[in-house]
Write a protein that holds these residues in place. Structure first.
Motif, PDB file in Angstrom:
ATOM      1  N   ASP A  69       0.849  -1.194   0.000  1.00  0.00           N
ATOM      2  CA  ASP A  69       0.000   0.000   0.000  1.00  0.00           C
ATOM      3  C   ASP A  69       0.884   1.243   0.000  1.00  0.00           C
ATOM      4  OD1 ASP A  69      -1.973  -1.861   0.327  1.00  0.00           O
ATOM      5  OD2 ASP A  69      -2.456  -1.309   2.399  1.00  0.00           O
ATOM      6  N   ALA A  71       0.832   5.501   0.993  1.00  0.00           N
ATOM      7  CA  ALA A  71       0.107   6.634   1.585  1.00  0.00           C
ATOM      8  C   ALA A  71       0.373   7.835   0.695  1.00  0.00           C
ATOM      9  CB  ALA A  71       0.599   6.895   2.996  1.00  0.00           C
ATOM     10  N   THR A  73       0.047  11.599   0.379  1.00  0.00           N
ATOM     11  CA  THR A  73      -0.203  12.701   1.320  1.00  0.00           C
ATOM     12  C   THR A  73      -0.561  14.013   0.628  1.00  0.00           C
ATOM     13  OG1 THR A  73       2.166  13.070   1.436  1.00  0.00           O
ATOM     14  CG2 THR A  73       1.193  11.729   3.166  1.00  0.00           C
ATOM     15  N   ASP A  74      -0.223  14.145  -0.633  1.00  0.00           N
ATOM     16  CA  ASP A  74      -0.564  15.397  -1.303  1.00  0.00           C
ATOM     17  C   ASP A  74      -0.520  15.193  -2.814  1.00  0.00           C
ATOM     18  OD1 ASP A  74      -1.340  18.002  -1.450  1.00  0.00           O
ATOM     19  OD2 ASP A  74       0.570  18.875  -0.868  1.00  0.00           O
ATOM     20  N   TYR A 106      -8.197  21.587   0.034  1.00  0.00           N
ATOM     21  CA  TYR A 106      -7.289  20.794   0.881  1.00  0.00           C
ATOM     22  C   TYR A 106      -7.245  19.387   0.310  1.00  0.00           C
ATOM     23  CZ  TYR A 106      -5.257  18.685   5.084  1.00  0.00           C
ATOM     24  OH  TYR A 106      -4.431  18.014   5.968  1.00  0.00           O
ATOM     25  N   PHE A 107      -6.066  18.814   0.259  1.00  0.00           N
ATOM     26  CA  PHE A 107      -5.978  17.430  -0.202  1.00  0.00           C
ATOM     27  C   PHE A 107      -5.800  16.518   0.998  1.00  0.00           C
ATOM     28  CE2 PHE A 107      -4.307  13.533  -1.777  1.00  0.00           C
ATOM     29  CZ  PHE A 107      -5.036  13.337  -2.928  1.00  0.00           C
ATOM     30  N   GLU A 108      -6.774  15.656   1.206  1.00  0.00           N
ATOM     31  CA  GLU A 108      -6.733  14.761   2.366  1.00  0.00           C
ATOM     32  C   GLU A 108      -5.936  13.506   2.023  1.00  0.00           C
ATOM     33  OE1 GLU A 108     -10.584  14.049   4.012  1.00  0.00           O
ATOM     34  OE2 GLU A 108      -9.849  12.554   5.428  1.00  0.00           O
ATOM     35  N   ALA A 109      -4.951  13.214   2.867  1.00  0.00           N
ATOM     36  CA  ALA A 109      -4.104  12.041   2.638  1.00  0.00           C
ATOM     37  C   ALA A 109      -4.946  10.765   2.655  1.00  0.00           C
ATOM     38  CB  ALA A 109      -3.025  11.969   3.713  1.00  0.00           C
ATOM     39  N   PHE A 110      -4.538   9.808   1.841  1.00  0.00           N
ATOM     40  CA  PHE A 110      -5.285   8.556   1.804  1.00  0.00           C
ATOM     41  C   PHE A 110      -4.344   7.396   1.497  1.00  0.00           C
ATOM     42  CE2 PHE A 110      -5.604   7.418  -2.743  1.00  0.00           C
ATOM     43  CZ  PHE A 110      -5.124   8.593  -3.331  1.00  0.00           C
ATOM     44  N   ILE A 111      -4.833   6.200   1.801  1.00  0.00           N
ATOM     45  CA  ILE A 111      -4.070   4.992   1.495  1.00  0.00           C
ATOM     46  C   ILE A 111      -4.495   4.482   0.123  1.00  0.00           C
ATOM     47  CG2 ILE A 111      -3.594   2.595   2.164  1.00  0.00           C
ATOM     48  CD1 ILE A 111      -2.397   4.544   4.133  1.00  0.00           C
ATOM     49  N   ASN A 151       2.897  13.437  -3.736  1.00  0.00           N
ATOM     50  CA  ASN A 151       3.804  13.182  -2.623  1.00  0.00           C
ATOM     51  C   ASN A 151       3.302  11.924  -1.918  1.00  0.00           C
ATOM     52  OD1 ASN A 151       4.563  15.162   0.379  1.00  0.00           O
ATOM     53  ND2 ASN A 151       5.612  13.415  -0.461  1.00  0.00           N
ATOM     54  N   MET A 153       4.383   7.892   0.138  1.00  0.00           N
ATOM     55  CA  MET A 153       5.353   7.004   0.765  1.00  0.00           C
ATOM     56  C   MET A 153       4.713   5.640   0.912  1.00  0.00           C
ATOM     57  SD  MET A 153       5.205   8.236   4.710  1.00  0.00           S
ATOM     58  CE  MET A 153       4.915   9.928   4.321  1.00  0.00           C
ATOM     59  N   ALA A 154       5.530   4.633   0.807  1.00  0.00           N
ATOM     60  CA  ALA A 154       5.040   3.289   1.116  1.00  0.00           C
ATOM     61  C   ALA A 154       5.782   2.873   2.374  1.00  0.00           C
ATOM     62  CB  ALA A 154       5.276   2.349  -0.050  1.00  0.00           C
ATOM     63  N   GLU A 157      11.283   5.057   1.146  1.00  0.00           N
ATOM     64  CA  GLU A 157      11.523   6.496   1.181  1.00  0.00           C
ATOM     65  C   GLU A 157      10.278   7.299   0.780  1.00  0.00           C
ATOM     66  OE1 GLU A 157      12.703   4.461  -1.033  1.00  0.00           O
ATOM     67  OE2 GLU A 157      12.489   5.307  -3.031  1.00  0.00           O
ATOM     68  N   ILE A 158      10.234   8.540   1.280  1.00  0.00           N
ATOM     69  CA  ILE A 158       9.190   9.477   0.855  1.00  0.00           C
ATOM     70  C   ILE A 158       9.561   9.950  -0.547  1.00  0.00           C
ATOM     71  CG2 ILE A 158       8.141  11.722   1.331  1.00  0.00           C
ATOM     72  CD1 ILE A 158       8.969  11.296   4.280  1.00  0.00           C
TER      73      ILE A 158
ATOM     74  N   SER B  74       2.309  -4.573   6.829  1.00  0.00           N
ATOM     75  CA  SER B  74       2.209  -3.239   6.218  1.00  0.00           C
ATOM     76  C   SER B  74       1.065  -2.407   6.798  1.00  0.00           C
ATOM     77  CB  SER B  74       2.032  -3.364   4.707  1.00  0.00           C
ATOM     78  OG  SER B  74       0.845  -4.055   4.422  1.00  0.00           O
ATOM     79  N   TRP B  81       9.715   3.347   7.015  1.00  0.00           N
ATOM     80  CA  TRP B  81      11.014   3.859   7.490  1.00  0.00           C
ATOM     81  C   TRP B  81      10.826   4.991   8.516  1.00  0.00           C
ATOM     82  CZ3 TRP B  81      14.606   4.664   2.581  1.00  0.00           C
ATOM     83  CH2 TRP B  81      14.934   3.417   2.054  1.00  0.00           C
ATOM     84  N   ASN B  82       9.983   5.955   8.170  1.00  0.00           N
ATOM     85  CA  ASN B  82       9.874   7.156   9.005  1.00  0.00           C
ATOM     86  C   ASN B  82       9.142   6.879  10.316  1.00  0.00           C
ATOM     87  OD1 ASN B  82      10.945   9.406   7.110  1.00  0.00           O
ATOM     88  ND2 ASN B  82       9.637   8.100   5.869  1.00  0.00           N
ATOM     89  N   VAL B 129       0.890   8.290   9.118  1.00  0.00           N
ATOM     90  CA  VAL B 129       0.121   9.218   8.283  1.00  0.00           C
ATOM     91  C   VAL B 129      -1.198   8.570   7.866  1.00  0.00           C
ATOM     92  CG1 VAL B 129       2.054  10.565   7.370  1.00  0.00           C
ATOM     93  CG2 VAL B 129       1.376   8.481   6.230  1.00  0.00           C
ATOM     94  N   THR B 130      -2.196   9.390   7.704  1.00  0.00           N
ATOM     95  CA  THR B 130      -3.602   9.047   7.407  1.00  0.00           C
ATOM     96  C   THR B 130      -4.328   8.489   8.636  1.00  0.00           C
ATOM     97  OG1 THR B 130      -3.462   6.748   6.645  1.00  0.00           O
ATOM     98  CG2 THR B 130      -2.998   8.441   5.001  1.00  0.00           C
ATOM     99  N   PRO B 134      -7.649  15.492   9.260  1.00  0.00           N
ATOM    100  CA  PRO B 134      -7.003  16.727   8.798  1.00  0.00           C
ATOM    101  C   PRO B 134      -7.060  17.794   9.878  1.00  0.00           C
ATOM    102  CG  PRO B 134      -8.445  15.860   7.098  1.00  0.00           C
ATOM    103  CD  PRO B 134      -8.702  15.056   8.352  1.00  0.00           C
ATOM    104  N   ASP B 137      -3.547  14.609   9.091  1.00  0.00           N
ATOM    105  CA  ASP B 137      -3.533  13.386   8.289  1.00  0.00           C
ATOM    106  C   ASP B 137      -2.187  13.174   7.608  1.00  0.00           C
ATOM    107  OD1 ASP B 137      -4.232  15.741   6.893  1.00  0.00           O
ATOM    108  OD2 ASP B 137      -4.912  14.578   5.182  1.00  0.00           O
ATOM    109  N   LYS B 138      -1.365  14.208   7.533  1.00  0.00           N
ATOM    110  CA  LYS B 138      -0.054  14.093   6.893  1.00  0.00           C
ATOM    111  C   LYS B 138       1.057  13.994   7.936  1.00  0.00           C
ATOM    112  CE  LYS B 138      -1.950  17.309   3.524  1.00  0.00           C
ATOM    113  NZ  LYS B 138      -2.729  16.395   2.737  1.00  0.00           N
TER     114      LYS B 138
END
Lengths: 183, 214
Positions: A69, A71, A73-74, A106-111, A151, A153-154, A157-158, B74, B81-82, B129-130, B134, B137-138
């Motif tokens: 998956d 994530a 974020t933007d 606004y962009f809401e982060a999602f999986i 933007n 990340m899994a 790395e981001i 997962s 990593w972060n 994150v998520t 909001p 969420d980031k």
């Protein structure tokens, strides 16, 4: 005594071997494979038209063909429409996911789940510059390249990546003419 | 258990790192709080008001974080990593490494959950994150710091019977992280089992258990 030493040596070797295996596993482990499929974008649609403003949308999927998956974020769209090339209107853009539309920019982060895709709605709002009428301005519109930045990340790395598409002048001028006929 | 107690959810604005949880409770709930009541605050909101929401970009994952994070499912909150680095920053990377090793061997013998017992409280509390509404969420959001002290501060400021900081979700998971003196954390967990905080968009991060002290 020598048996004990040998046993300790075996355990140390096993621990080192185990650590190496885990490191290789972690490094080789596949991650997400995310991209915006700009080649699959839908034709531009005109959603509103006034004397000063024309709003268009187009949809395209963001896809994750990887095995993890991601994530996201933007996401945002950057239209490349410099005044050196076209000065009759200014363009503003916005990106939303089709299943979670918002009216606040606004962009809401999602999986973005593995082996899946989500539809993105890209909105372009053209505002006529002083002295111009938007319908006339749109008829003189030029081809416009657009970069979609995302933007994400899994498990590694981001990243910030971008994919491109072009909005053809013919698409816009045809739509504005057509919409005008309906109004 | 919930039926025996009246629970009043308190709606607030979105609380941020610029807010203070005690001030927020006084601002939104002071007219509803009685001397026999227990005030409960959602742990993620307490953490955010303590400035414990961090952007993933703020972490510099070390070699160990890059390797160990890949060993977790997962769906978990420390599988990247972060987020793994965020855990190592607060709990120590060698503690986390030792917990992973012990957790691995314990799992080989059929005992699950050892890693989370040994790696420190934040291993259970970090939201990747998520995981938060909001505008967080980031962010990677830690669990709250010193929840008992926060509960005591709420009690002192409001004059209520007691306070609790709780981590509750819709899957019937209820865990109290800290309570003020005189409050039974197990009882509060039972009372909150149906998640009176609601989901994030309902913006009710505070609730009042009326007449807790009968």
């Amino acid at each position: 005594m020598s048996i004990l030493v040998n046993l300790i040596m075996v355990l140390i070797c096993l621990a080192i071997a185990g650590a190496i295996v885990i490191i290789i596993y972690a490094w080789m482990k596949p991650t997400d494979k995310t991209s915006v499929l700009t080649s699959k974008r839908t034709v531009l649609q005109l959603t509103s038209l006034t004397d000063k403003e024309a709003v268009f949308i187009t949809e395209m999927p963001i896809s994750n063909t990887g095995v993890e998956d991601a994530a996201i974020t933007d996401i945002f769209a950057r239209p490349y429409l410099p005044q050196e090339q076209y000065k009759q209107a200014t363009v503003y853009s916005n990106v939303e996911t089709s299943n979670r539309r918002r009216n606040d920019n606004y962009f809401e982060a999602f999986i973005l789940q593995k082996k899946s895709q989500v539809s993105l709605i890209v909105t372009f709002r053209f505002v006529a510059n002083t002295g111009y009428d938007i319908k006339e301005a749109m008829k003189n519109m030029v081809d416009m390249d657009v970069a979609i930045y995302y933007n994400g990340m899994a498990r590694k790395e981001i990243y910030i990546r971008k994919d491109f598409f072009t909005v053809k002048s013919a698409e816009i001028s045809a739509l504005v003419g057509g919409a005008d006929n309906d109004r | 258990m919930t039926d025996k107690y009246e629970i009043i959810p308190i709606r607030t604005r979105i609380l941020t790192i610029h807010d203070n949880i005690v001030d927020a409770i006084l601002e939104y709930g002071s007219d509803k709080i009685g001397p026999n009541d227990v005030i409960c605050a959602a742990e993620s909101v307490v953490a955010i008001t303590q400035g414990r929401a961090k952007r993933p970009e703020d972490f510099k994952p070390c070699f160990l974080a890059k390797v160990l994070s890949q060993l977790f499912p997962s769906e978990g909150s420390i599988a990247g990593w972060n987020s793994m680095q965020s855990l190592m920053d607060v709990e120590g990377k060698y503690r986390v490494l030792w917990a992973v090793i012990c957790g691995f061997f314990a799992k080989c013998f059929g005992k699950a959950g050892v890693f989370y017992q040994m790696a420190g409280e934040q291993a259970r509390l970090i939201d990747d994150v998520t995981g938060t509404m909001p505008p967080y969420d980031k962010h990677i959001v830690y669990g709250p710091a010193q929840p008992v002290k926060v509960a005591e501060a709420i009690k002192l400021a409001t004059g209520c019977y007691g306070a609790a900081i709780a981590d509750v979700n819709d899957l019937k998971r209820s865990c109290v992280l800290g309570v003020s003196a005189g409050v039974d954390s197990k009882l509060v967990e039972q009372i909150l089992i149906d998640n009176p905080f609601g989901n994030a968009s309902q913006r009710t991060p505070i609730c009042i258990i009326k007449n807790y002290k009968k």
